[in-house]
Design a protein around this motif. Structure first.
Motif, PDB file in Angstrom:
ATOM      1  N   ILE A  79      -0.260  -9.018   4.775  1.00 41.01           N
ATOM      2  CA  ILE A  79      -1.385  -8.204   4.472  1.00 41.01           C
ATOM      3  C   ILE A  79      -0.977  -7.070   3.427  1.00 41.01           C
ATOM      4  CG2 ILE A  79      -3.003  -6.244   5.174  1.00 41.01           C
ATOM      5  CD1 ILE A  79      -3.406  -7.994   7.761  1.00 41.01           C
ATOM      6  N   GLY A  80       0.209  -6.854   3.454  1.00 41.96           N
ATOM      7  CA  GLY A  80       0.567  -5.787   2.600  1.00 41.96           C
ATOM      8  C   GLY A  80       0.780  -6.201   1.285  1.00 41.96           C
ATOM      9  N   ASP A  81       1.005  -7.347   1.216  1.00 47.22           N
ATOM     10  CA  ASP A  81       1.287  -8.000  -0.253  1.00 47.22           C
ATOM     11  C   ASP A  81       0.000  -8.242  -0.662  1.00 47.22           C
ATOM     12  OD1 ASP A  81       4.204  -8.160   0.340  1.00 47.22           O
ATOM     13  OD2 ASP A  81       3.955 -10.202   1.048  1.00 47.22           O
ATOM     14  N   ALA A 122      -1.973  -8.682  -5.237  1.00 51.01           N
ATOM     15  CA  ALA A 122      -2.718  -9.950  -5.595  1.00 51.01           C
ATOM     16  C   ALA A 122      -4.251  -9.489  -5.987  1.00 51.01           C
ATOM     17  CB  ALA A 122      -2.800 -11.173  -4.668  1.00 51.01           C
ATOM     18  N   ALA A 123      -4.592  -8.580  -5.290  1.00 55.79           N
ATOM     19  CA  ALA A 123      -6.099  -8.050  -5.635  1.00 55.79           C
ATOM     20  C   ALA A 123      -6.049  -6.574  -5.592  1.00 55.79           C
ATOM     21  CB  ALA A 123      -6.928  -8.600  -4.193  1.00 55.79           C
ATOM     22  N   PRO A 124      -5.845  -6.004  -6.713  1.00 57.22           N
ATOM     23  CA  PRO A 124      -5.768  -4.500  -6.996  1.00 57.22           C
ATOM     24  C   PRO A 124      -7.141  -3.932  -6.633  1.00 57.22           C
ATOM     25  CG  PRO A 124      -4.650  -5.872  -8.640  1.00 57.22           C
ATOM     26  CD  PRO A 124      -5.367  -6.776  -8.092  1.00 57.22           C
ATOM     27  N   GLU A 125      -8.360  -4.465  -6.856  1.00 58.12           N
ATOM     28  CA  GLU A 125      -9.381  -3.623  -6.653  1.00 58.12           C
ATOM     29  C   GLU A 125      -9.622  -3.508  -5.064  1.00 58.12           C
ATOM     30  OE1 GLU A 125     -14.059  -4.993  -7.086  1.00 58.12           O
ATOM     31  OE2 GLU A 125     -12.882  -5.368  -8.640  1.00 58.12           O
ATOM     32  N   ALA A 126      -8.837  -4.350  -4.428  1.00 59.93           N
ATOM     33  CA  ALA A 126      -9.127  -4.253  -2.842  1.00 59.93           C
ATOM     34  C   ALA A 126      -8.042  -3.523  -2.343  1.00 59.93           C
ATOM     35  CB  ALA A 126      -9.113  -5.600  -2.141  1.00 59.93           C
ATOM     36  N   GLY A 127      -7.367  -2.629  -3.165  1.00 57.93           N
ATOM     37  CA  GLY A 127      -5.944  -1.964  -2.632  1.00 57.93           C
ATOM     38  C   GLY A 127      -6.441  -1.064  -1.459  1.00 57.93           C
ATOM     39  N   ALA A 156      -5.086  -0.961   2.286  1.00 54.32           N
ATOM     40  CA  ALA A 156      -4.339   0.208   2.773  1.00 54.32           C
ATOM     41  C   ALA A 156      -5.202   0.530   4.275  1.00 54.32           C
ATOM     42  CB  ALA A 156      -4.276   1.302   1.819  1.00 54.32           C
ATOM     43  N   MET A 157      -6.473   0.294   4.076  1.00 54.96           N
ATOM     44  CA  MET A 157      -7.029   1.146   5.437  1.00 54.96           C
ATOM     45  C   MET A 157      -6.532   0.126   6.405  1.00 54.96           C
ATOM     46  SD  MET A 157     -11.068   0.724   6.242  1.00 54.96           S
ATOM     47  CE  MET A 157     -11.786   1.740   5.010  1.00 54.96           C
TER      48      MET A 157
END
Length: 262
Positions: A232-234, A238-243, A247-248
């Motif tokens: 999940i940390g990776d 791959a999807a910066p918008e979902a950073g 993180a949550m």
């Protein structure tokens, strides 16, 4: 004040905004603070060191700020803090905290709390939650923002339910529920992720895809929890918008104390 019904019993030390209203036969204690625009219906009791914010609608027959249902409580000056724009329907019970756990119970803003809900001592309810009829939160429960809990559901003490999760009708929740997940049953089971709720809140396809992938890693690939957390940390790269969503999830999994529903 003309907006306090003459049959209400209001301690003169209570701090009630001039624009708030108190209904017939309600009882307001000495240490209560009620903010602007809040309405308290008939036959309510608001006691203890309770602070109620602005524009809340508290319906009839509620008990708010009573002492906790905890044998360790010895009359200490603990608190209940309720935010703004909450709706609290009939026959709900919201209790003060106990000193051993910080001494404060909190309810955020814009929550929809339906009839017969119980929020026990030292619970922390976020914002925009929906708690359907007969939701029961034991002590120390934490609900993230936008959580939905179905009716007749019990949540065990110390359990955390992550933001945007949905708990189905008549469920028994004894383990932490990660953000975004859809769970129900007794014993509890994860049924998927809360795709309908996320779409209603404007999640983009990229964010939905990341949530779907987090669900897959946790529940569909046979990974250990440690391996799933690492994968999940990776996802943030791959999807910066979902950073923020990733993180949550990472933060929630790192802080889970009762094990997660799997």
């Amino acid at each position: 004040m003309s907006n306090i019904h003459p049959t209400a019993i209001v301690d003169p030390r209570a701090q009630i905004d001039a624009t708030a209203s108190i209904g017939p036969y309600s009882v307001i204690g000495a240490h209560v603070v009620i903010g602007a625009g809040t309405t308290v219906g008939a036959h309510c009791v608001i006691d203890g060191r309770t602070t109620v914010g602005r524009d809340n609608q508290i319906f009839q027959f509620n008990s708010i700020g009573a002492i906790p249902q905890d044998k360790k409580y010895g009359g200490e000056p603990t608190e209940l803090v309720i935010g703004d724009r909450n709706t609290i329907r009939e026959f709900c019970t919201l209790n003060l905290g106990v000193p051993q756990a910080g001494g404060i119970t909190t309810v955020g803003d814009d929550n929809w709390i339906m009839a017969y809900t119980h929020i026990a001592h030292d619970c922390h309810v976020g914002n925009h939650t929906t708690l359907a009829n007969n939701t029961t939160l034991a002590g120390h429960v934490e609900l993230g923002d936008w959580v939905t809990v179905g009716g007749l559901t019990g949540i065990h003490q110390f359990v955390k339910v992550g933001a945007h999760a949905m708990v189905g009708f008549a469920s028994a929740v004894a383990q932490d529920v990660p953000p975004f997940m859809l769970v129900d049953g007794n014993p509890l089971a994860v049924r998927g992720y809360n795709v309908v709720g996320l779409r209603r809140r404007g999640f983009t396809p990229e964010r939905l895809g990341a949530v779907k992938q987090m669900h897959k890693l946790l529940y569909r690939q046979g990974l250990t929890l440690e391996a799933a957390r690492a994968a999940i940390g990776d996802l943030a790269q791959a999807a910066p918008e979902a950073g923020g969503d990733v993180a949550m999830m990472e933060q929630f999994l790192a802080g889970a104390t009762r094990g997660i529903a799997r």
